[in-house]
Design a protein around this motif. Sequence first.
Motif, PDB file in Angstrom:
ATOM      1  N   ASN A 108      42.434 -46.472  23.529  1.00 20.80           N
ATOM      2  CA  ASN A 108      42.523 -45.565  22.385  1.00 20.80           C
ATOM      3  C   ASN A 108      41.171 -45.041  21.927  1.00 20.80           C
ATOM      4  O   ASN A 108      41.101 -44.054  21.196  1.00 20.80           O
ATOM      5  CB  ASN A 108      43.211 -46.286  21.222  1.00 20.80           C
ATOM      6  N   GLU A 109      40.090 -45.700  22.349  1.00 25.81           N
ATOM      7  CA  GLU A 109      38.742 -45.318  21.902  1.00 25.81           C
ATOM      8  C   GLU A 109      38.197 -44.179  22.767  1.00 25.81           C
ATOM      9  O   GLU A 109      37.241 -44.350  23.517  1.00 25.81           O
ATOM     10  CB  GLU A 109      37.817 -46.527  21.969  1.00 25.81           C
ATOM     11  N   PHE A 110      38.783 -42.993  22.641  1.00 26.21           N
ATOM     12  CA  PHE A 110      38.356 -41.906  23.519  1.00 26.21           C
ATOM     13  C   PHE A 110      37.008 -41.313  23.131  1.00 26.21           C
ATOM     14  O   PHE A 110      36.378 -40.622  23.926  1.00 26.21           O
ATOM     15  CB  PHE A 110      39.433 -40.812  23.582  1.00 26.21           C
ATOM     16  N   ARG A 111      36.546 -41.593  21.922  1.00 26.97           N
ATOM     17  CA  ARG A 111      35.222 -41.110  21.523  1.00 26.97           C
ATOM     18  C   ARG A 111      34.117 -42.108  21.864  1.00 26.97           C
ATOM     19  O   ARG A 111      32.942 -41.757  21.859  1.00 26.97           O
ATOM     20  CB  ARG A 111      35.188 -40.811  20.023  1.00 26.97           C
ATOM     21  N   ASP A 112      34.477 -43.334  22.149  1.00 28.37           N
ATOM     22  CA  ASP A 112      33.517 -44.390  22.467  1.00 28.37           C
ATOM     23  C   ASP A 112      33.591 -44.665  23.969  1.00 28.37           C
ATOM     24  O   ASP A 112      34.372 -45.495  24.427  1.00 28.37           O
ATOM     25  CB  ASP A 112      33.839 -45.656  21.666  1.00 28.37           C
TER      26      ASP A 112
ATOM     27  N   ILE B   3      43.949 -40.686  27.787  1.00 24.39           N
ATOM     28  CA  ILE B   3      44.449 -39.811  26.731  1.00 24.39           C
ATOM     29  C   ILE B   3      43.505 -38.660  26.425  1.00 24.39           C
ATOM     30  O   ILE B   3      43.817 -37.823  25.571  1.00 24.39           O
ATOM     31  CB  ILE B   3      44.727 -40.605  25.434  1.00 24.39           C
ATOM     32  N   HIS B   4      42.357 -38.607  27.129  1.00 27.40           N
ATOM     33  CA  HIS B   4      41.391 -37.533  26.853  1.00 27.40           C
ATOM     34  C   HIS B   4      40.621 -37.202  28.136  1.00 27.40           C
ATOM     35  O   HIS B   4      40.255 -38.111  28.893  1.00 27.40           O
ATOM     36  CB  HIS B   4      40.411 -37.975  25.756  1.00 27.40           C
ATOM     37  N   PRO B   5      40.353 -35.909  28.369  1.00 23.75           N
ATOM     38  CA  PRO B   5      39.615 -35.518  29.582  1.00 23.75           C
ATOM     39  C   PRO B   5      38.237 -36.155  29.714  1.00 23.75           C
ATOM     40  O   PRO B   5      37.750 -36.346  30.834  1.00 23.75           O
ATOM     41  CB  PRO B   5      39.508 -33.993  29.449  1.00 23.75           C
ATOM     42  N   ASP B   6      37.601 -36.501  28.580  1.00 23.07           N
ATOM     43  CA  ASP B   6      36.273 -37.117  28.656  1.00 23.07           C
ATOM     44  C   ASP B   6      36.309 -38.488  29.327  1.00 23.07           C
ATOM     45  O   ASP B   6      35.264 -39.020  29.725  1.00 23.07           O
ATOM     46  CB  ASP B   6      35.675 -37.261  27.255  1.00 23.07           C
ATOM     47  N   GLN B   7      37.489 -39.073  29.431  1.00 19.51           N
ATOM     48  CA  GLN B   7      37.609 -40.385  30.061  1.00 19.51           C
ATOM     49  C   GLN B   7      37.725 -40.290  31.589  1.00 19.51           C
ATOM     50  O   GLN B   7      37.627 -41.312  32.273  1.00 19.51           O
ATOM     51  CB  GLN B   7      38.842 -41.112  29.504  1.00 19.51           C
ATOM     52  N   ILE B   8      37.933 -39.102  32.126  1.00 23.02           N
ATOM     53  CA  ILE B   8      38.209 -38.968  33.557  1.00 23.02           C
ATOM     54  C   ILE B   8      37.014 -39.372  34.412  1.00 23.02           C
ATOM     55  O   ILE B   8      37.147 -40.191  35.344  1.00 23.02           O
ATOM     56  CB  ILE B   8      38.636 -37.526  33.896  1.00 23.02           C
ATOM     57  N   ALA B   9      35.851 -38.805  34.146  1.00 20.18           N
ATOM     58  CA  ALA B   9      34.679 -39.061  34.991  1.00 20.18           C
ATOM     59  C   ALA B   9      34.300 -40.538  35.042  1.00 20.18           C
ATOM     60  O   ALA B   9      34.124 -41.101  36.132  1.00 20.18           O
ATOM     61  CB  ALA B   9      33.495 -38.206  34.540  1.00 20.18           C
ATOM     62  N   PRO B  10      34.157 -41.214  33.884  1.00 21.48           N
ATOM     63  CA  PRO B  10      33.832 -42.644  33.971  1.00 21.48           C
ATOM     64  C   PRO B  10      34.936 -43.461  34.629  1.00 21.48           C
ATOM     65  O   PRO B  10      34.651 -44.445  35.323  1.00 21.48           O
ATOM     66  CB  PRO B  10      33.622 -43.057  32.507  1.00 21.48           C
TER      67      PRO B  10
END
Length: 289
Positions: free
Chosen positions: A195-199, A221-228
Motif C-alpha cells: 500500500n505504500e506506493f509513495r515510499d 497499485i501504482h506505475p512507480d512500483q513497476i521498475a523496482p
Amino acid sequence: MTPSDRPRRSVLYLPASNPKAIAKARTLPADVIVLDLEDSVAPEAKASARDAAVAVVREGGFGNREVVIRVNGENTAWGADDLAAVVSSGADAILVPKVSGPADIEFYNAALKDAPPTTALWAMIETCACVSQLDAIAARAGSTRLSLFVMGVNDLAKEMRARLTPERTPFLPVLTLAVCAARAHDMAILDGVCNEFRDIDAFKAEAAQGLSFGFDGKTLIHPDQIAPCNAIFSPSADELAWADALVAAFALPENAGKGAIRVDGQMAELLHLEQAERLLAVAARISAA
C-alpha cells in the motif's frame, strides 16, 4: 497454461473504469495488466467498467504483456454478469476473488467452459476460510483452468482483524503455506500489493521479502512500483553467471550421468541444474520482451 518460465515480475492493477490509465498501460514495462472490476470500481460504475474491460482486451495493443480481468465475486450483485461478459473476451486469465475452497474453483471453471482454451483461471487467496484448504484448492490445477494464486493480504487482514505492519508478521505463515501449495501443484503465485506506493524504499523491502518467500512476482497499485519490482524479481548478474557455469559443468562429458558435481568449489546436484535452467529460461524471456 502457465509456463513456469513466463515472467510475471510486475502485475499492475488498473480500474477498468479509467480509460486514461489503461491507455498508458500499453506503454508501461509491467509484465501483466489486471483490468479490475472489483475493489477499485464504484458500484455505479460496475456495468460500464465491465463493458470497457471486454472492449480493451479485444482491442489489444499490449504487446507481450498478459492482460487479465478481475471479476466481482460470484455472490455479489455483479458476479454473474461479469462472468457472462468476460468468458469470450479472450483475456489471458480471469482473476476471481474471495476463493474459500475447492468448490469455488469448480464453479468458476464451469463458468468459463466456453472461454478460449488459452484463458486461464487465477484465484485470489484472501479469506480466512481458504487458509486451511490451500493444498486442496491448488490440487484443482490438474483438472481445471486454475494455474495461479494471487495473495490478497489487505482483505485477509480485514477478515483476521490483523494489523498490516511493514514486516507483515501476522501473515507470514499464510504466505509460506500458499507458496508451498502452489509449488506442490506446479502453479505460479504472486505476492500481494504494497500500500505504500509513495515510499519506494518500503516497497522494495516488501518486494524483496516476497522474493525470499519464492513468489514469482508482485501485484502493484501504482506505475512507480513497476521498475523496482522488475529489478528485484529479475535474476541478478551473479545468479545468471552461476547458472551458466552450472549448466556448462553438467554438460561436460566427464559429468555425464552424475547426480552431483563440484562447480566453482561448491556442490551442485541435479535439482540445482533444474533451477539453473529455469533461471536462464526466465532471463531469456525477459530479454526477448
